[in-house]
Write a protein that holds these residues in place. Structure first.
Motif, PDB file in Angstrom:
ATOM      1  N   LYS A   1       9.085  25.808  28.966  1.00 35.72           N
ATOM      2  CA  LYS A   1       8.984  24.694  28.084  1.00 35.72           C
ATOM      3  C   LYS A   1       9.444  23.325  28.410  1.00 35.72           C
ATOM      4  O   LYS A   1      10.243  23.233  29.228  1.00 35.72           O
ATOM      5  N   VAL A   2       8.895  22.406  27.614  1.00 36.00           N
ATOM      6  CA  VAL A   2       8.725  20.963  28.128  1.00 36.00           C
ATOM      7  C   VAL A   2      10.380  20.299  28.515  1.00 36.00           C
ATOM      8  O   VAL A   2      10.961  19.840  29.299  1.00 36.00           O
ATOM      9  N   PRO A   3      11.023  20.691  26.948  1.00 33.02           N
ATOM     10  CA  PRO A   3      12.612  20.283  27.144  1.00 33.02           C
ATOM     11  C   PRO A   3      13.480  20.840  28.077  1.00 33.02           C
ATOM     12  O   PRO A   3      14.244  20.202  28.891  1.00 33.02           O
ATOM     13  N   PHE A   4      13.170  22.063  28.302  1.00 29.59           N
ATOM     14  CA  PHE A   4      14.127  22.859  29.502  1.00 29.59           C
ATOM     15  C   PHE A   4      13.676  22.611  30.764  1.00 29.59           C
ATOM     16  O   PHE A   4      14.198  22.660  31.733  1.00 29.59           O
ATOM     17  N   ALA A   5      12.110  22.216  31.044  1.00 31.58           N
ATOM     18  CA  ALA A   5      11.637  21.885  32.245  1.00 31.58           C
ATOM     19  C   ALA A   5      12.165  20.319  32.653  1.00 31.58           C
ATOM     20  O   ALA A   5      12.453  20.269  33.775  1.00 31.58           O
ATOM     21  N   LEU A   6      12.432  19.506  31.671  1.00 32.24           N
ATOM     22  CA  LEU A   6      12.899  18.265  32.031  1.00 32.24           C
ATOM     23  C   LEU A   6      14.229  18.162  32.428  1.00 32.24           C
ATOM     24  O   LEU A   6      14.877  17.132  33.023  1.00 32.24           O
ATOM     25  N   THR A   7      15.126  19.328  32.168  1.00 36.72           N
ATOM     26  CA  THR A   7      16.601  19.211  32.682  1.00 36.72           C
ATOM     27  C   THR A   7      16.814  19.229  34.051  1.00 36.72           C
ATOM     28  O   THR A   7      17.867  19.061  34.288  1.00 36.72           O
ATOM     29  N   ALA A   8      15.541  19.527  34.837  1.00 33.86           N
ATOM     30  CA  ALA A   8      15.644  19.708  36.185  1.00 33.86           C
ATOM     31  C   ALA A   8      15.944  18.420  36.889  1.00 33.86           C
ATOM     32  O   ALA A   8      16.737  18.085  38.093  1.00 33.86           O
ATOM     33  N   ILE A   9      15.820  17.388  36.038  1.00 36.35           N
ATOM     34  CA  ILE A   9      15.828  16.052  36.341  1.00 36.35           C
ATOM     35  C   ILE A   9      17.150  15.538  36.290  1.00 36.35           C
ATOM     36  O   ILE A   9      17.891  16.032  35.089  1.00 36.35           O
ATOM     37  N   ARG A  10      17.931  15.025  37.301  1.00 29.23           N
ATOM     38  CA  ARG A  10      19.404  14.690  36.906  1.00 29.23           C
ATOM     39  C   ARG A  10      19.535  13.480  36.105  1.00 29.23           C
ATOM     40  O   ARG A  10      18.964  12.481  36.107  1.00 29.23           O
ATOM     41  N   GLY A  11      20.549  13.798  35.210  1.00 27.24           N
ATOM     42  CA  GLY A  11      20.915  12.827  34.182  1.00 27.24           C
ATOM     43  C   GLY A  11      19.998  13.321  32.844  1.00 27.24           C
ATOM     44  O   GLY A  11      20.303  12.232  31.757  1.00 27.24           O
ATOM     45  N   VAL A  12      19.283  14.139  32.779  1.00 24.83           N
ATOM     46  CA  VAL A  12      18.615  14.618  31.648  1.00 24.83           C
ATOM     47  C   VAL A  12      19.180  16.121  31.027  1.00 24.83           C
ATOM     48  O   VAL A  12      18.837  16.978  32.097  1.00 24.83           O
ATOM     49  N   GLY A  13      19.905  16.282  30.384  1.00 25.13           N
ATOM     50  CA  GLY A  13      20.212  17.131  29.542  1.00 25.13           C
ATOM     51  C   GLY A  13      19.502  18.011  28.687  1.00 25.13           C
ATOM     52  O   GLY A  13      18.249  17.269  28.274  1.00 25.13           O
ATOM     53  N   ARG A  14      19.878  18.994  27.970  1.00 23.39           N
ATOM     54  CA  ARG A  14      18.973  19.653  26.860  1.00 23.39           C
ATOM     55  C   ARG A  14      18.558  18.845  25.702  1.00 23.39           C
ATOM     56  O   ARG A  14      17.542  18.593  25.101  1.00 23.39           O
ATOM     57  N   ARG A  15      19.912  18.136  25.107  1.00 26.91           N
ATOM     58  CA  ARG A  15      19.534  17.609  23.756  1.00 26.91           C
ATOM     59  C   ARG A  15      18.874  16.262  24.161  1.00 26.91           C
ATOM     60  O   ARG A  15      18.040  15.651  23.392  1.00 26.91           O
ATOM     61  N   TYR A  16      19.100  15.518  25.218  1.00 28.60           N
ATOM     62  CA  TYR A  16      18.651  14.371  25.740  1.00 28.60           C
ATOM     63  C   TYR A  16      17.174  14.430  25.712  1.00 28.60           C
ATOM     64  O   TYR A  16      16.174  13.820  25.351  1.00 28.60           O
ATOM     65  N   ALA A  17      16.537  15.598  26.403  1.00 27.96           N
ATOM     66  CA  ALA A  17      15.265  16.049  26.713  1.00 27.96           C
ATOM     67  C   ALA A  17      14.581  16.346  25.581  1.00 27.96           C
ATOM     68  O   ALA A  17      13.440  15.891  25.086  1.00 27.96           O
ATOM     69  N   ILE A  18      15.227  16.986  24.403  1.00 31.86           N
ATOM     70  CA  ILE A  18      14.329  17.507  23.211  1.00 31.86           C
ATOM     71  C   ILE A  18      14.253  15.784  22.393  1.00 31.86           C
ATOM     72  O   ILE A  18      13.372  15.783  21.709  1.00 31.86           O
ATOM     73  N   VAL A  19      15.137  14.969  22.394  1.00 32.86           N
ATOM     74  CA  VAL A  19      15.085  14.000  21.865  1.00 32.86           C
ATOM     75  C   VAL A  19      14.090  12.936  22.232  1.00 32.86           C
ATOM     76  O   VAL A  19      13.268  12.466  21.684  1.00 32.86           O
ATOM     77  N   CYS A  20      13.951  12.938  23.750  1.00 36.33           N
ATOM     78  CA  CYS A  20      12.860  12.290  24.580  1.00 36.33           C
ATOM     79  C   CYS A  20      11.593  12.732  24.016  1.00 36.33           C
ATOM     80  O   CYS A  20      10.570  12.085  24.054  1.00 36.33           O
TER      81      CYS A  20
END
Length: 170
Positions: free
Chosen positions: A43-62
């Protein structure tokens, strides 16, 4: 999901079990976002956590600021949605993400607030360590010597690289 009737077992059809059915023409298995390979099956937020500097909460907000459904798979995103998410991750202050979410507040050089991702993290870390070494700061010297930096005990622990501690006379 096995049904048991009087004396025999029946197995349901495989299409009844599958949770994720995707049309191949609209799905991308591996996305390239901010110089990072992102898994399209997550799912999109958890896939974005593969990027360094992006955590779960930051990915959900983005995702919320970019108007992207958080229950969608990353491989189902359109190029416009990917661009929207990348712009929110790169410029969080333009989308009114609070300052406490940002990982580099009041930068030493220019005093700006920015969020570093991917290669920017390594670059800023290297610059900070070089600055500390150049001004002969205690932290910088400990980094230079390869010793523990944050006040840990070094007499008996951390002897992986070099031995620090008491030596007995022979």
């Amino acid at each position: 999901i096995v049904c048991r009737h009087s004396c025999y077992w029946t197995f349901p059809n495989i299409q009844d079990i599958m949770a994720l059915t995707i049309e191949e023409k609209d799905f991308t298995h591996i996305l390239r976002i901010l110089n990072t390979n992102v898994d399209g099956k997550q799912k999109v937020p958890f896939a974005l956590t593969a990027i360094r500097g992006v955590g779960r909460r930051y990915a959900i907000v983005c995702c919320q600021k970019a108007n992207v459904d958080v229950n969608k798979r990353a491989g189902e995103l359109s190029p416009a949605e990917i661009e929207a998410v990348v712009s929110v991750i790169s410029n969080p202050l333009d989308y009114k993400i609070p300052l406490w979410f940002i990982n580099r507040q009041r930068d030493y050089k220019d005093g700006t607030n920015q969020h570093n991702v991917a290669n920017q993290i390594d670059q800023k870390m290297r610059e900070d360590l070089e600055r500390l070494k150049k001004m002969r700061n205690h932290r910088g010297l400990r980094h230079y010597w390869g010793l523990r930096v944050r006040g840990q005990h070094t007499c008996t622990t951390g002897r992986y690289r070099n031995t620090v501690g008491v030596t007995k006379k022979k």
